[in-house]
Design an enzyme around this catalytic site. Structure first.
Site, PDB file in Angstrom:
ATOM      1  N   ALA A   9      70.957  31.080  50.501  1.00  0.00           N
ATOM      2  CA  ALA A   9      69.526  30.950  50.227  1.00  0.00           C
ATOM      3  C   ALA A   9      69.217  30.704  48.755  1.00  0.00           C
ATOM      4  O   ALA A   9      68.071  30.462  48.401  1.00  0.00           O
ATOM      5  CB  ALA A   9      68.803  32.207  50.699  1.00  0.00           C
ATOM      6  N   CYS A  10      70.222  30.726  47.902  1.00  0.00           N
ATOM      7  CA  CYS A  10      70.022  30.589  46.458  1.00  0.00           C
ATOM      8  C   CYS A  10      69.971  29.109  46.066  1.00  0.00           C
ATOM      9  O   CYS A  10      70.923  28.363  46.288  1.00  0.00           O
ATOM     10  CB  CYS A  10      71.155  31.303  45.722  1.00  0.00           C
ATOM     11  SG  CYS A  10      71.145  31.081  43.943  1.00  0.00           S
TER      12      CYS A  10
END
Length: 114
Positions: A9-10
């Protein structure tokens, strides 16, 4: 083998991954959230990166910790916190086999060979 440590998700991890793919560098991905963080892996990282450099005090996870945990922070408690909460580790981390690079900005991996 080159390993990129991060989480899916980064956004910065995704940019780092794309930079390696664009350059044709073979690498494997280790998702700290899904694949976890063992004590042995943490010690491997800490052999080259100081514990307080590895600890991400800007993360959501850090902000959600008890104030007591933050106030009593030292190298040992930081290790324990990172083992319990792998998302406290700054990311991405690129382990080239020769060094470990913390974070990513455009151009940081231009010298990484496959």
């Amino acid at each position: 083998m080159i390993t990129l440590y991060g989480i899916k998700a980064c956004d910065t991890c995704r940019r780092a991954r794309k930079a390696l793919e664009t350059r044709g560098v073979p690498f494997q991905v280790h998702d700290l959230r899904e694949d976890g963080l063992s004590a042995a892996l943490l010690e491997h990282l800490l052999e080259q990166v100081p514990v307080m450099t590895l600890l991400n005090k800007r993360s959501t996870t850090w902000r959600q910790l008890d104030e007591a945990d933050k106030a009593e922070l030292d190298a040992n408690s930081a290790r324990e916190l990172m083992l319990a909460n792998p998302t406290l580790i700054k990311r991405p981390l690129l382990d080239t086999g020769e060094d470990i690079r913390v974070g990513y900005r455009d151009g940081d991996y231009d010298d990484v060979a496959g």
